[in-house]
Design an enzyme around this catalytic site. Structure first.
Site, PDB file in Angstrom:
ATOM      1  N   GLY A 273      -3.519  -4.910  -1.087  1.00 25.67           N
ATOM      2  CA  GLY A 273      -4.737  -5.149  -1.487  1.00 25.67           C
ATOM      3  C   GLY A 273      -4.792  -6.809  -1.678  1.00 25.67           C
ATOM      4  O   GLY A 273      -5.838  -7.149  -0.989  1.00 25.67           O
ATOM      5  N   THR A 274      -3.998  -7.276  -2.014  1.00 29.07           N
ATOM      6  CA  THR A 274      -3.775  -8.732  -1.849  1.00 29.07           C
ATOM      7  C   THR A 274      -3.861  -9.212  -0.501  1.00 29.07           C
ATOM      8  O   THR A 274      -4.916 -10.162  -0.275  1.00 29.07           O
ATOM      9  CB  THR A 274      -2.512  -9.463  -2.348  1.00 29.07           C
ATOM     10  OG1 THR A 274      -2.312  -8.752  -3.802  1.00 29.07           O
ATOM     11  CG2 THR A 274      -2.269 -10.722  -2.471  1.00 29.07           C
TER      12      THR A 274
ATOM     13  N   ASN B 195     -10.649  -4.527 -12.349  1.00 29.69           N
ATOM     14  CA  ASN B 195      -9.491  -4.020 -12.673  1.00 29.69           C
ATOM     15  C   ASN B 195      -9.031  -4.215 -14.320  1.00 29.69           C
ATOM     16  O   ASN B 195      -8.210  -3.640 -14.733  1.00 29.69           O
ATOM     17  CB  ASN B 195      -8.074  -4.661 -11.783  1.00 29.69           C
ATOM     18  CG  ASN B 195      -8.469  -6.170 -11.774  1.00 29.69           C
ATOM     19  OD1 ASN B 195      -9.367  -6.815 -11.422  1.00 29.69           O
ATOM     20  ND2 ASN B 195      -7.286  -7.043 -12.133  1.00 29.69           N
TER      21      ASN B 195
ATOM     22  N   GLN C 187      -9.830  -0.530  -7.068  1.00 28.77           N
ATOM     23  CA  GLN C 187      -9.880   0.360  -8.437  1.00 28.77           C
ATOM     24  C   GLN C 187     -10.763   1.548  -8.310  1.00 28.77           C
ATOM     25  O   GLN C 187     -11.016   2.294  -9.325  1.00 28.77           O
ATOM     26  CB  GLN C 187     -10.036  -0.415  -9.686  1.00 28.77           C
ATOM     27  CG  GLN C 187      -9.038  -1.474 -10.136  1.00 28.77           C
ATOM     28  CD  GLN C 187      -7.641  -0.915 -10.437  1.00 28.77           C
ATOM     29  OE1 GLN C 187      -7.658   0.114 -10.839  1.00 28.77           O
ATOM     30  NE2 GLN C 187      -6.415  -1.858 -10.610  1.00 28.77           N
TER      31      GLN C 187
ATOM     32  N   THR D 292       4.865  -4.990  13.136  1.00 26.62           N
ATOM     33  CA  THR D 292       5.127  -3.560  13.490  1.00 26.62           C
ATOM     34  C   THR D 292       4.348  -2.702  12.274  1.00 26.62           C
ATOM     35  O   THR D 292       4.734  -3.000  11.113  1.00 26.62           O
ATOM     36  CB  THR D 292       6.538  -3.217  13.671  1.00 26.62           C
ATOM     37  OG1 THR D 292       6.846  -3.938  14.770  1.00 26.62           O
ATOM     38  CG2 THR D 292       6.620  -1.722  13.862  1.00 26.62           C
TER      39      THR D 292
ATOM     40  N   CYS E 169      -1.099  -9.584 -13.441  1.00 27.06           N
ATOM     41  CA  CYS E 169      -0.627 -11.021 -12.872  1.00 27.06           C
ATOM     42  C   CYS E 169      -1.136 -12.142 -14.117  1.00 27.06           C
ATOM     43  O   CYS E 169      -0.307 -12.778 -14.470  1.00 27.06           O
ATOM     44  CB  CYS E 169      -1.640 -11.301 -11.886  1.00 27.06           C
ATOM     45  SG  CYS E 169      -2.152  -9.842 -10.872  1.00 27.06           S
TER      46      CYS E 169
HETATM   47  C1  PLP Z   1      -9.051  -5.137  -8.134  1.00 30.32           C
HETATM   48  C2  PLP Z   1      -7.709  -5.597  -7.379  1.00 30.32           C
HETATM   49  N1  PLP Z   1      -7.655  -6.024  -6.168  1.00 30.32           N
HETATM   50  C3  PLP Z   1      -6.579  -6.547  -5.633  1.00 30.32           C
HETATM   51  C4  PLP Z   1      -5.359  -6.010  -6.276  1.00 30.32           C
HETATM   52  C5  PLP Z   1      -4.341  -6.312  -5.547  1.00 30.32           C
HETATM   53  O1  PLP Z   1      -3.230  -5.353  -4.969  1.00 30.32           O
HETATM   54  P1  PLP Z   1      -1.929  -5.371  -4.816  1.00 30.32           P
HETATM   55  O2  PLP Z   1      -1.178  -6.224  -5.610  1.00 30.32           O
HETATM   56  O3  PLP Z   1      -1.289  -4.082  -4.634  1.00 30.32           O
HETATM   57  O4  PLP Z   1      -1.813  -6.261  -3.408  1.00 30.32           O
HETATM   58  C6  PLP Z   1      -5.402  -5.359  -7.352  1.00 30.32           C
HETATM   59  C7  PLP Z   1      -3.927  -4.828  -7.999  1.00 30.32           C
HETATM   60  O5  PLP Z   1      -3.796  -5.164  -9.130  1.00 30.32           O
HETATM   61  C8  PLP Z   1      -6.489  -4.821  -7.973  1.00 30.32           C
HETATM   62  O6  PLP Z   1      -6.478  -4.113  -8.927  1.00 30.32           O
END
Ligand code: PLP
Length: 380
Positions: A73-74, A146, A185, A243, A331
């Site tokens: 997701g990041t 989140n 989420q 890949t 985080c």
């Molecule tokens: C709302 C939201 N966005 C982005 C992320 C980032 O995802 P990831 O740490 O799996 O890359 C998270 C994960 O905590 C999230 O809850």
């Protein structure tokens, strides 16, 4: 009270569904081929990859070509923000005050404005409208926060952006106004149909839906102008080189299908637990405050301030009793800083450092909640 193991941090990570694992296994050992290779066995793997893309697209009501697989997701959020702003370096973006750091950080490199939220955590549409000017090319608003689990009014925001786009058109301005939403989420409980939501870009995360970590999707409508942030071999329509991680992609697609097929049942079950939890909590601790809207809230989250209690101390004590929960997002918790999300709601640093996120999932039971409440009674 005998010690148990109670996991209440599903917003940080979900255990992989055995069905998802099963779907991934063939692509780890036997069918390991690089999907870009030319022989038949690799072409077979490529076609499985493309079927996963089609399955995701179908669920979202998008085209297969609008699905970009990323490693998490990041990365998908970084791609959305940086990928657009690189193409419009003189333009501006607007984000909300409660975005995940993977939106905040890339946004900070560009000309951006931050839209406040009200004390319940909801984006204020009038303020949002006032922050969007003729230079604004992108608006990025999280679907479900989140930390506090608040559900933002995504379709209402999309309608507001449509009216601004219409006005620009009438004035002969042709700068696009794209709408991105971080839906990491959301998928276990909410509708993800992109036309109903009105989004141009949307981030999804396999690690939150009982799929593999570092598997994710950025849905990008075909008319969006987006530059890559990872370049190389040109995979994923040149938008995301490297890949393809076929087993993770297959796992993502099956996790998303399972999540969306059962989202109504998930919501029903989680809402019952949420109601029970909120009721028991308020009975036992009348002083405890639940943060964020109770009506516009994802079913599996309760975020609580225990006034005067140090959340780090409480988390350690809960951990000793076998209860796993979190202070804010994983985080910000690791950095020990007060949460910017809670500050945006108007919480003081002191209250922020007295707050804990409990997030539950498909294995959580009523007796887990009883154990938590009894443990809290012992500790507080
Ligand atoms: C709302 C939201 N966005 C982005 C992320 C980032 O995802 P990831 O740490 O799996 O890359 C998270 C994960 O905590 C999230 O809850």
């Amino acid at each position: 009270m005998s010690k148990r193991s109670v996991y209440l941090d599903y917003a940080a990570a979900t255990p992989m569904d055995p069905k998802v694992l099963q779907s991934m296994q063939p692509f780890l050992v036997d069918n390991f081929y690089n999907p870009s290779a030319s022989y038949q066995a690799a072409r077979d793997v490529k076609s499985v990859l493309e079927n996963s893309r089609k399955s995701v697209a179908e669920i979202l009501g998008a085209k297969a070509s609008e699905i970009i697989f990323t490693a998490g997701g990041t990365e998908a959020n970084n791609l959305a923000i940086t990928g657009i702003m690189k193409n419009y370096p003189k333009s501006k973006l607007v984000i909300s005050a409660i975005e995940h750091p993977s939106v905040n950080e890339p946004a900070s490199y560009f000309n951006h404005a931050t839209c406040p939220v009200d004390s319940k955590g909801l984006v204020d549409l009038t303020k949002l409208e006032s922050l969007i000017d003729d230079q604004t090319v992108l608006v990025s608003i999280i679907y479900v926060n989140n930390e506090i689990g608040v559900i933002e009014p995504i379709s209402a925001i999309a309608r507001l952006l449509d009216s601004i786009k219409q006005d620009r058109l009438e004035r002969g301005l042709n700068l696009p106004l794209y709408f991105h939403s971080d839906a990491c989420q959301a998928a276990n409980y909410l509708d993800l149909h992109v036309a109903r939501l009105g989004v141009d870009l949307m981030t999804l995360n396999g690690g939150k839906i009982y799929g593999p970590k570092q598997s994710a999707v950025l849905m990008v409508k075909s008319d969006v102008s987006l530059s890559p942030i990872i370049t190389g071999g040109g995979q994923e329509r040149n938008i995301r080189s490297g890949t393809e991680n076929v087993s993770a992609i297959v796992g993502f697609a099956s996790a998303l299908k399972l999540a969306q097929d059962s989202r109504k049942q998930n919501t029903e079950a989680a809402t019952k637990l949420q109601d029970y939890f909120a009721h028991e909590l308020t009975n036992a601790f009348p002083e405890a405050a639940i943060n964020g809207s109770m009506t516009k809230r994802i079913a599996n989250n309760l975020h609580v301030t225990f006034k005067g209690i140090d959340n780090e101390w409480l988390l350690i004590k809960l951990d000793e009793l076998g209860i796993m929960a979190a202070a804010g997002s994983a985080c910000s918790a690791a950095k020990g800083k007060p949460s910017t999300v809670l500050a945006a709601l108007g919480l003081s640093d002191k209250d922020s450092k007295s707050s804990i996120r409990f997030s539950f999932g498909n294995k959580t039971t009523k007796s887990d909640i009883d154990y938590l409440i009894n443990s809290l009674k012992e500790l507080l």
